[in-house]
Design an enzyme around this catalytic site. Structure first.
Site, PDB file in Angstrom:
ATOM      1  N   ASN A 164       6.342  -6.174  10.859  1.00  0.00           N
ATOM      2  CA  ASN A 164       7.371  -5.144  10.174  1.00  0.00           C
ATOM      3  C   ASN A 164       6.901  -4.015   9.439  1.00  0.00           C
ATOM      4  OD1 ASN A 164       5.985  -6.694   8.173  1.00  0.00           O
ATOM      5  ND2 ASN A 164       7.837  -7.010   7.001  1.00  0.00           N
ATOM      6  N   GLU A 265       0.299 -13.587   1.355  1.00  0.00           N
ATOM      7  CA  GLU A 265       1.457 -12.718   1.136  1.00  0.00           C
ATOM      8  C   GLU A 265       2.556 -13.264   2.120  1.00  0.00           C
ATOM      9  OE1 GLU A 265       4.527 -10.834   1.342  1.00  0.00           O
ATOM     10  OE2 GLU A 265       3.288  -9.359   2.240  1.00  0.00           O
ATOM     11  N   CYS A 299       9.704  -8.119   3.400  1.00  0.00           N
ATOM     12  CA  CYS A 299       9.758  -9.051   2.475  1.00  0.00           C
ATOM     13  C   CYS A 299      10.154  -8.905   1.165  1.00  0.00           C
ATOM     14  CB  CYS A 299       8.250  -9.671   2.496  1.00  0.00           C
ATOM     15  SG  CYS A 299       7.111  -8.501   2.017  1.00  0.00           S
ATOM     16  N   GLU A 475      -3.089  -8.194  -3.289  1.00  0.00           N
ATOM     17  CA  GLU A 475      -3.700  -7.160  -2.339  1.00  0.00           C
ATOM     18  C   GLU A 475      -3.192  -5.872  -2.992  1.00  0.00           C
ATOM     19  OE1 GLU A 475      -3.649  -8.576   1.914  1.00  0.00           O
ATOM     20  OE2 GLU A 475      -1.555  -8.001   1.473  1.00  0.00           O
TER      21      GLU A 475
END
Length: 499
Positions: A164, A265, A299, A475
């Site tokens: 994505n 993640e 997300c 991250e």
């Protein structure tokens, strides 16, 4: 593939090199097999890449290990200087990378430029972070003792990247690993391998040792085998994965066999809460940018919209009016503001959710909830339901499509309970002019990131990551992201009483 075969023009056609990158060279899969990369806007193949399997991992691993032994000895300053050269090469390739993103992901060109700029934030940030991974000295409780720590790169890391935001998420992992002094093997998604290959070639041009960044491409069918081989390889010391919660649990189990360090993640089911006293214009404009970006395939996208009863009807009316103005089309077409979803699987899931919502009594106020059969590619007109309840599929699982359900709520306690009633905890969003309410919601909502009168708040300088089944580790951000690729050693020294 020659540039004349591409469906678009590039300033630098050499940026498209569709073979794997191993040890500074372009390579095919051992099997000789290739797979097609599909343009979501047309449903047609436009290039092919090597279909690696588990047998291709060892050569990449040996190359990365050799590179690590060299690169890990570079000074932090030298690493920062090389990342800076790489960053500026990516800046120069901005236009070409944006075009690649359009044909890989389907997102409109303006959004593709936005991803490139977002991605560049990571390379720029980690130029500085490369020189800030320091150890510490510790005052011991024993008079004759001194204690101190040093930080060292963990080794070769593996990155498993989704489709994505392929450029941004690849660079977020690559740049952190390089800042720490690690080498990395990247396995991009089958849908979006070209951007990862492009930036790895730019890294070679910047002066990183061959093997520091290796890229193995795979088809959907071979993805599990290659990912498993990377996770289980004893020389891989760290795995960084972005993707679904289901696959994240598989990655966790694989890494657990060797007690391997990992960062996950994972999926989100993010609530977007608008109170009666909110600045409606602010809440709507932030929502439009957050929800419909990349056709809802982020997300951190708002998955569940909760609007307090006093403003619900007016809010929905304006939301429908603005959403109806979105122009559906190919990402490269002028004026397109909403592109296709990236895979047909996304349409299947969205249609199932829409059918479920209708069957359970939700009211459709915009769109059909069906794929746009008259358009080539993987398109769905944006669809909005009201009267959505918490037992509907779209409330319980990540949507990842241009589909939206709106729910009404009455009290703060009610909406907190409903917002937290999910196994996921990636992001949440709250809009109100009551600062006390904002602070209470910040503490009460179970998510790793909370937007307070703010929609998308992801940035290189802020830690990114969720809680619960949305993952572990961080991250980007100060200190934490580079630490994910470091080990800490503690030294203890006994000092003689007399010098």
């Amino acid at each position: 593939m020659a540039s004349r075969s591409l469906p678009f023009d590039l300033r630098d056609p050499s940026l498209v090199q569709p073979d794997c990158v191993v040890d500074g060279q372009t390579m095919s899969a051992k099997s000789g097999q290739r797979f097609d990369v599909i343009d979501p806007g047309t449903g047609k193949a436009w290039i092919s890449c090597p279909d690696c399997d588990a047998d291709d991992v060892e050569a990449a691993m040996q190359s990365s290990q050799r590179a690590f032994l060299e690169y890990s000895k570079w000074t932090p300053k030298a690493r920062a200087q090389c990342i800076s050269k790489w960053h500026h090469l990516i800046v120069a390739a901005r236009d070409d990378l944006a075009k690649l993103l359009v044909y890989e992901t389907g997102k409109p060109l303006n959004e593709a430029y936005g991803e490139v700029d977002y991605a560049l934030g990571f390379t720029w940030w980690f130029i500085g972070e490369a020189e800030r991974a320091h150890g510490s000295s510790i005052v011991s409780s024993i008079p004759s003792r001194r204690a101190f720590t040093i930080k060292q790169p963990i080794g070769v890391a593996a990155a498993l990247v989704p489709w994505n935001f392929p450029l941004a998420l690849t660079l977020r992992k690559m740049a952190a690993a390089l800042a720490a002094g690690c080498a990395m093997i990247v396995k991009p998604s089958p849908e979006t391998p070209l951007t990862a290959l492009a930036v790895s070639h730019l890294a070679l041009n910047a002066g990183f040792p061959p093997g520091t960044l290796n890229v193995l491409t795979t088809s959907l069918g071979n993805t599990p085998a290659v990912a498993e081989a990377l996770c289980l390889h004893p020389s891989i010391k760290k795995v960084s994965f972005t993707g679904s919660t289901r696959v994240g649990k598989i990655i966790t189990a694989l890494c657990a066999r060797n007690l391997k360090k990992f960062t996950l993640e994972l999926g989100g089911n993010c609530p977007y809460i608008v109170f009666d006293d909110a600045d409606i214009e602010q809440a709507l404009s932030q929502f439009m940018a957050l929800k419909w970006r990349h056709a809802g395939q982020a997300c951190i996208s708002s998955n569940r919209l909760y609007v307090q009863r006093g403003i619900h009807d007016a809010f929905v009316e304006e939301l429908v009016r603005r959403t109806a103005k979105l122009k559906l089309g190919h990402g490269a077409a002028e004026g397109t503001t909403l592109g296709p979803v990236t895979t047909p699987r996304g349409l299947d899931k969205a249609e199932e959710m829409a059918r479920d919502a209708g069957a359970r009594g939700a009211r459709k106020v915009l769109g059909s909830g069906l794929r746009a059969e008259t358009m080539a590619g993987y398109f769905m007109h944006p669809t909005i339901f009201t009267g959505v309840t918490d037992d509907m599929l779209m409330s319980q699982d990540e949507i990842f499509a241009p589909l939206l359900g709106v729910s009404v709520f009455d009290t703060e306690d009610e909406v907190v309970q409903r917002a937290n009633n999910t196994s996921m905890g990636l992001a949440s969003y709250v809009f109100t002019t009551d600062v006390n309410c904002l602070w209470r919601m910040f503490e009460k909502l179970e998510a790793g990131m909370i937007g307070l009168n703010s929609g998308n708040s992801s940035s290189a300088e802020a830690p990114f990551g969720g809680i619960k089944e949305s993952g572990c580790g961080k991250e980007s951000g100060k200190d934490v992201a580079v630490d994910e690729f470091l080990i800490t050693k503690t030294g203890t020294l006994t000092v003689a009483d007399h010098w």
